[in-house]
Design a protein around this motif. Sequence first.
Motif, PDB file in Angstrom:
ATOM      1  N   HIS A 162       0.834  -1.197   0.000  1.00 22.19           N
ATOM      2  CA  HIS A 162       0.000   0.000   0.000  1.00 22.19           C
ATOM      3  C   HIS A 162       0.872   1.251   0.000  1.00 22.19           C
ATOM      4  O   HIS A 162       0.689   2.166  -0.803  1.00 22.19           O
ATOM      5  N   TRP A 163       1.865   1.260   0.908  1.00 22.93           N
ATOM      6  CA  TRP A 163       2.807   2.394   0.956  1.00 22.93           C
ATOM      7  C   TRP A 163       3.488   2.581  -0.399  1.00 22.93           C
ATOM      8  O   TRP A 163       3.528   3.691  -0.935  1.00 22.93           O
ATOM      9  N   ALA A 164       4.004   1.482  -0.962  1.00 22.33           N
ATOM     10  CA  ALA A 164       4.783   1.565  -2.200  1.00 22.33           C
ATOM     11  C   ALA A 164       3.980   2.234  -3.307  1.00 22.33           C
ATOM     12  O   ALA A 164       4.447   3.153  -3.984  1.00 22.33           O
ATOM     13  N   HIS A 165       2.732   1.778  -3.467  1.00 24.17           N
ATOM     14  CA  HIS A 165       1.906   2.268  -4.560  1.00 24.17           C
ATOM     15  C   HIS A 165       1.530   3.736  -4.366  1.00 24.17           C
ATOM     16  O   HIS A 165       1.653   4.551  -5.277  1.00 24.17           O
TER      17      HIS A 165
ATOM     18  N   PHE B 123      -4.593  20.373  -0.414  1.00 19.90           N
ATOM     19  CA  PHE B 123      -3.676  20.136   0.696  1.00 19.90           C
ATOM     20  C   PHE B 123      -4.071  18.863   1.448  1.00 19.90           C
ATOM     21  O   PHE B 123      -3.218  18.040   1.797  1.00 19.90           O
ATOM     22  N   LEU B 124      -5.400  18.696   1.646  1.00 23.39           N
ATOM     23  CA  LEU B 124      -5.892  17.495   2.321  1.00 23.39           C
ATOM     24  C   LEU B 124      -5.562  16.252   1.497  1.00 23.39           C
ATOM     25  O   LEU B 124      -5.211  15.202   2.040  1.00 23.39           O
ATOM     26  N   PHE B 125      -5.653  16.390   0.175  1.00 21.96           N
ATOM     27  CA  PHE B 125      -5.307  15.278  -0.717  1.00 21.96           C
ATOM     28  C   PHE B 125      -3.848  14.857  -0.513  1.00 21.96           C
ATOM     29  O   PHE B 125      -3.535  13.680  -0.356  1.00 21.96           O
ATOM     30  N   ILE B 126      -2.963  15.867  -0.459  1.00 20.06           N
ATOM     31  CA  ILE B 126      -1.541  15.531  -0.326  1.00 20.06           C
ATOM     32  C   ILE B 126      -1.248  14.970   1.077  1.00 20.06           C
ATOM     33  O   ILE B 126      -0.429  14.072   1.229  1.00 20.06           O
ATOM     34  N   LEU B 127      -1.957  15.466   2.100  1.00 15.41           N
ATOM     35  CA  LEU B 127      -1.801  14.895   3.444  1.00 15.41           C
ATOM     36  C   LEU B 127      -2.218  13.430   3.438  1.00 15.41           C
ATOM     37  O   LEU B 127      -1.553  12.575   4.023  1.00 15.41           O
ATOM     38  N   ARG B 128      -3.341  13.141   2.770  1.00 13.53           N
ATOM     39  CA  ARG B 128      -3.835  11.770   2.696  1.00 13.53           C
ATOM     40  C   ARG B 128      -2.816  10.882   1.985  1.00 13.53           C
ATOM     41  O   ARG B 128      -2.551   9.758   2.403  1.00 13.53           O
ATOM     42  N   GLU B 129      -2.221  11.419   0.922  1.00 10.86           N
ATOM     43  CA  GLU B 129      -1.219  10.640   0.199  1.00 10.86           C
ATOM     44  C   GLU B 129       0.018  10.418   1.065  1.00 10.86           C
ATOM     45  O   GLU B 129       0.623   9.358   1.027  1.00 10.86           O
ATOM     46  N   LEU B 130       0.377  11.433   1.880  1.00  7.87           N
ATOM     47  CA  LEU B 130       1.558  11.305   2.732  1.00  7.87           C
ATOM     48  C   LEU B 130       1.336  10.312   3.870  1.00  7.87           C
ATOM     49  O   LEU B 130       2.299   9.832   4.460  1.00  7.87           O
ATOM     50  N   SER B 131       0.071  10.005   4.179  1.00  4.79           N
ATOM     51  CA  SER B 131      -0.199   9.052   5.260  1.00  4.79           C
ATOM     52  C   SER B 131       0.486   7.715   4.991  1.00  4.79           C
ATOM     53  O   SER B 131       0.785   6.973   5.924  1.00  4.79           O
ATOM     54  N   SER B 132       0.761   7.416   3.715  1.00  5.16           N
ATOM     55  CA  SER B 132       1.395   6.128   3.403  1.00  5.16           C
ATOM     56  C   SER B 132       2.774   6.003   4.053  1.00  5.16           C
ATOM     57  O   SER B 132       3.189   4.915   4.427  1.00  5.16           O
ATOM     58  N   ILE B 133       3.474   7.139   4.225  1.00  5.48           N
ATOM     59  CA  ILE B 133       4.783   7.093   4.875  1.00  5.48           C
ATOM     60  C   ILE B 133       4.622   6.601   6.312  1.00  5.48           C
ATOM     61  O   ILE B 133       5.423   5.806   6.802  1.00  5.48           O
ATOM     62  N   PHE B 134       3.555   7.068   6.976  1.00  6.81           N
ATOM     63  CA  PHE B 134       3.342   6.669   8.362  1.00  6.81           C
ATOM     64  C   PHE B 134       2.844   5.231   8.462  1.00  6.81           C
ATOM     65  O   PHE B 134       3.126   4.540   9.445  1.00  6.81           O
ATOM     66  N   VAL B 135       2.136   4.771   7.431  1.00  6.75           N
ATOM     67  CA  VAL B 135       1.757   3.352   7.383  1.00  6.75           C
ATOM     68  C   VAL B 135       3.032   2.505   7.357  1.00  6.75           C
ATOM     69  O   VAL B 135       3.165   1.529   8.110  1.00  6.75           O
ATOM     70  N   ALA B 136       3.993   2.910   6.523  1.00 12.43           N
ATOM     71  CA  ALA B 136       5.265   2.169   6.456  1.00 12.43           C
ATOM     72  C   ALA B 136       5.994   2.249   7.792  1.00 12.43           C
ATOM     73  O   ALA B 136       6.570   1.252   8.254  1.00 12.43           O
ATOM     74  N   TRP B 137       5.946   3.411   8.447  1.00 11.19           N
ATOM     75  CA  TRP B 137       6.612   3.553   9.744  1.00 11.19           C
ATOM     76  C   TRP B 137       6.006   2.598  10.783  1.00 11.19           C
ATOM     77  O   TRP B 137       6.725   1.969  11.560  1.00 11.19           O
ATOM     78  N   VAL B 138       4.679   2.463  10.802  1.00 11.16           N
ATOM     79  CA  VAL B 138       4.041   1.571  11.776  1.00 11.16           C
ATOM     80  C   VAL B 138       4.490   0.129  11.541  1.00 11.16           C
ATOM     81  O   VAL B 138       4.727  -0.620  12.509  1.00 11.16           O
TER      82      VAL B 138
END
Lengths: 118, 139
Positions: A73-76, B31-46
């Motif tokens: 999910h992160w990657a994509h 801005f909210l769109f880009i924040l939502r997209e950036l959430s993936s970084i925190f998913v990887a961190w978890v």
Amino acid sequence: MYARRPIEPLLWLFFSAGGVMAALFFPAILFLFGIAFPLGWLAPPNYDHLLAVVSHPLTRLVLLGVCSLSLFHWAHRFRYTLYDGLQIKHLNESINAICYGGAVLGTLTAAYLLWKVP
Amino acid sequence: MRHNAVYTPYHPRWHRTRVSTYWWLGRWSYFLFILRELSSIFVAWVVIYLLVLVAAVSKSAVRYQQFLDWSRNPFMLSLNILSLLFIVLHAVTWFNLAPQAMVVHVGGRRLPGSLIAISNYAGLVAVSIVILGLLLIRW
């Protein structure tokens, strides 16, 4: 154009499944281990208890699925964040390698670590 | 037809207005769109944080205690509070978008989107209760 990337629907499926996994599992896990236990709001499980939970085969299988799919999910999503946010689509070869390669490496690491749990 | 047309060996470039790299700062929804997209970084961190915990637990009780001490460090604590905000943003936007991605028919009728969103939140509650039960209740 489309025939060149037959893997795209599969990647989207992993992205979607990983999004569900992260949304279902991570709020509770991160709230407990990231905030509630460190701040002393709740008492963390003792070692034997946590080991018993983690070493159960079902827990390991679920954790492997959650970790792996969340990484895809992160990657994509991160790939498209780089494309749209920074407009660096011309670097797509290396971005793809880093994103999906990272997800594969992370999955292998997760499998190894969960296999090694006594 | 014009007779004085000039041909060049290259295809002419289409006119495209250049979009700034910071286009997403212009409007709150972008801005909210880009924040939502950036959430993936925190998913990887978890995922990384969880795997560090698993590695510590599979080593020894001492390593588990070290992990708990490490999680109390102000930097880690701030990072995890920030991560939780992003994870919640991810979960909420994901569940609210699910009815648009999932079309479910029962008995020839399309289920209303609100029902799909509600069942997603019910799933979140169920999974959270199982996790809390597994970790907090001593059996």
